[in-house]
Scaffold this motif. Structure first.
Motif, mmCIF file in Angstrom:
data_model
loop_
_atom_site.group_PDB
_atom_site.id
_atom_site.type_symbol
_atom_site.label_atom_id
_atom_site.label_comp_id
_atom_site.label_asym_id
_atom_site.label_seq_id
_atom_site.Cartn_x
_atom_site.Cartn_y
_atom_site.Cartn_z
ATOM 1 N N VAL A 32 32.711 31.282 42.741
ATOM 2 C CA VAL A 32 33.109 31.157 41.324
ATOM 3 C C VAL A 32 32.057 30.777 40.508
ATOM 4 O O VAL A 32 31.996 31.212 39.348
ATOM 5 C CB VAL A 32 34.071 30.214 41.405
ATOM 6 N N GLU A 33 30.909 29.871 40.924
ATOM 7 C CA GLU A 33 29.774 29.635 40.078
ATOM 8 C C GLU A 33 28.924 30.898 39.749
ATOM 9 O O GLU A 33 28.352 30.768 38.682
ATOM 10 C CB GLU A 33 28.917 28.689 40.709
ATOM 11 N N VAL A 34 28.885 31.938 40.266
ATOM 12 C CA VAL A 34 28.093 33.119 39.754
ATOM 13 C C VAL A 34 28.722 33.753 38.777
ATOM 14 O O VAL A 34 28.119 34.145 37.745
ATOM 15 C CB VAL A 34 28.205 34.104 41.121
ATOM 16 N N PHE A 35 30.024 33.796 38.484
ATOM 17 C CA PHE A 35 30.528 34.498 37.460
ATOM 18 C C PHE A 35 30.764 33.502 36.355
ATOM 19 O O PHE A 35 30.644 34.059 35.201
ATOM 20 C CB PHE A 35 31.927 34.998 37.571
ATOM 21 N N ARG A 36 30.785 32.098 36.302
ATOM 22 C CA ARG A 36 31.005 31.015 35.476
ATOM 23 C C ARG A 36 29.498 30.987 34.581
ATOM 24 O O ARG A 36 29.979 30.942 33.465
ATOM 25 C CB ARG A 36 31.033 29.645 36.118
ATOM 26 N N ARG A 37 28.382 31.565 35.055
ATOM 27 C CA ARG A 37 27.104 31.648 34.344
ATOM 28 C C ARG A 37 27.122 32.684 33.171
ATOM 29 O O ARG A 37 26.493 32.562 32.275
ATOM 30 C CB ARG A 37 26.063 31.940 35.054
ATOM 31 N N ARG A 38 28.032 33.570 33.311
ATOM 32 C CA ARG A 38 28.081 34.707 32.406
ATOM 33 C C ARG A 38 29.534 34.490 31.756
ATOM 34 O O ARG A 38 30.015 35.487 30.926
ATOM 35 C CB ARG A 38 27.872 35.834 32.953
ATOM 36 N N ARG A 39 30.303 33.569 31.698
ATOM 37 C CA ARG A 39 31.497 33.721 31.109
ATOM 38 C C ARG A 39 31.606 33.781 29.731
ATOM 39 O O ARG A 39 32.770 34.468 29.157
ATOM 40 C CB ARG A 39 32.377 32.082 31.527
ATOM 41 N N GLY A 42 32.161 37.550 28.959
ATOM 42 C CA GLY A 42 33.424 37.741 29.275
ATOM 43 C C GLY A 42 33.655 38.221 30.879
ATOM 44 O O GLY A 42 34.877 38.496 31.143
ATOM 45 N N PHE A 43 32.945 37.664 31.664
ATOM 46 C CA PHE A 43 32.978 37.767 33.282
ATOM 47 C C PHE A 43 33.864 36.515 33.664
ATOM 48 O O PHE A 43 33.603 35.375 33.251
ATOM 49 C CB PHE A 43 31.663 37.401 33.764
ATOM 50 N N LEU A 44 35.008 36.902 34.085
ATOM 51 C CA LEU A 44 35.977 35.697 34.625
ATOM 52 C C LEU A 44 36.045 35.751 36.010
ATOM 53 O O LEU A 44 36.765 34.849 36.751
ATOM 54 C CB LEU A 44 37.523 36.060 33.994
ATOM 55 N N GLY A 45 35.459 36.497 36.733
ATOM 56 C CA GLY A 45 35.406 36.613 38.328
ATOM 57 C C GLY A 45 36.584 37.555 38.576
ATOM 58 O O GLY A 45 37.043 37.099 39.856
ATOM 59 N N THR A 46 37.181 38.162 38.031
ATOM 60 C CA THR A 46 38.232 39.037 38.458
ATOM 61 C C THR A 46 37.647 40.275 39.538
ATOM 62 O O THR A 46 36.503 40.402 39.715
ATOM 63 C CB THR A 46 38.762 39.881 37.152
ATOM 64 N N ASP A 76 43.269 40.268 40.507
ATOM 65 C CA ASP A 76 43.228 39.142 41.379
ATOM 66 C C ASP A 76 42.464 39.370 42.854
ATOM 67 O O ASP A 76 42.536 38.866 43.617
ATOM 68 C CB ASP A 76 44.424 38.422 41.745
ATOM 69 N N THR A 77 41.883 40.839 42.873
ATOM 70 C CA THR A 77 41.544 41.218 44.137
ATOM 71 C C THR A 77 40.243 42.339 44.049
ATOM 72 O O THR A 77 40.535 43.216 43.328
ATOM 73 C CB THR A 77 42.673 42.213 45.002
ATOM 74 N N LEU A 114 29.987 44.619 32.232
ATOM 75 C CA LEU A 114 31.281 44.300 32.181
ATOM 76 C C LEU A 114 32.340 45.395 32.221
ATOM 77 O O LEU A 114 31.884 46.322 31.434
ATOM 78 C CB LEU A 114 31.763 43.321 30.901
ATOM 79 N N ASP A 115 33.296 45.417 33.032
ATOM 80 C CA ASP A 115 34.099 46.634 32.940
ATOM 81 C C ASP A 115 35.061 46.925 31.853
ATOM 82 O O ASP A 115 35.607 45.801 31.420
ATOM 83 C CB ASP A 115 34.805 46.786 34.086
#
Length: 115
Positions: A32-39, A42-46, A76-77, A114-115
């Motif tokens: 989760v921390e990978v994506f948190r750095r670019r939240r 718009g990156f949410l870890g989806t 979610d997957t 970001l997609d």
């Protein structure tokens, strides 16, 4: 399926069905921390964000597998699939190893779009 292989790719899950193979990950618990750095970007870890990361990995680290691996994410997957089990196994073992290397995964993710 070799138990050691399945253990090596956890928390990713391997599935086989009628000549097709897939690897899935329920997002929100792993790295989760990978994506948190670019939240803020718009990156949410989806699942879509995981595919963005996987595409950078595939393009830079395993370009010879690019034509063999496809993706079908949901919010979610994360899902990667192929009709070539060996290519998919090679990809997920490499991708999981990259995920476990903090510097490498951060470097790769810095180029994810970001997609």
């Amino acid at each position: 399926m070799d138990i050691d292989f399945e253990a090596a790719i956890k928390p990713f899950n391997w599935m086989e069905y009628e000549g097709s193979f897939s690897v899935t990950l329920t997002v929100g618990e792993y790295k989760v921390e990978v994506f948190r750095r670019r939240r803020e970007e718009g990156f949410l870890g989806t699942g879509y964000d995981w595919v963005s990361l996987a595409l950078v990995f595939l393009d830079e680290k395993m370009p010879e597998l690019s034509d063999a691996i496809d993706f079908d994410p949901e919010a979610d997957t994360f899902c990667a699939y192929s009709s070539d089990s060996e290519s998919l196994k090679k990809f997920i073992l490499g991708f999981k190893a990259a995920c476990e290397d903090w510097r490498l995964i951060q470097d790769l993710f810095s180029r994810a779009e970001l997609d």
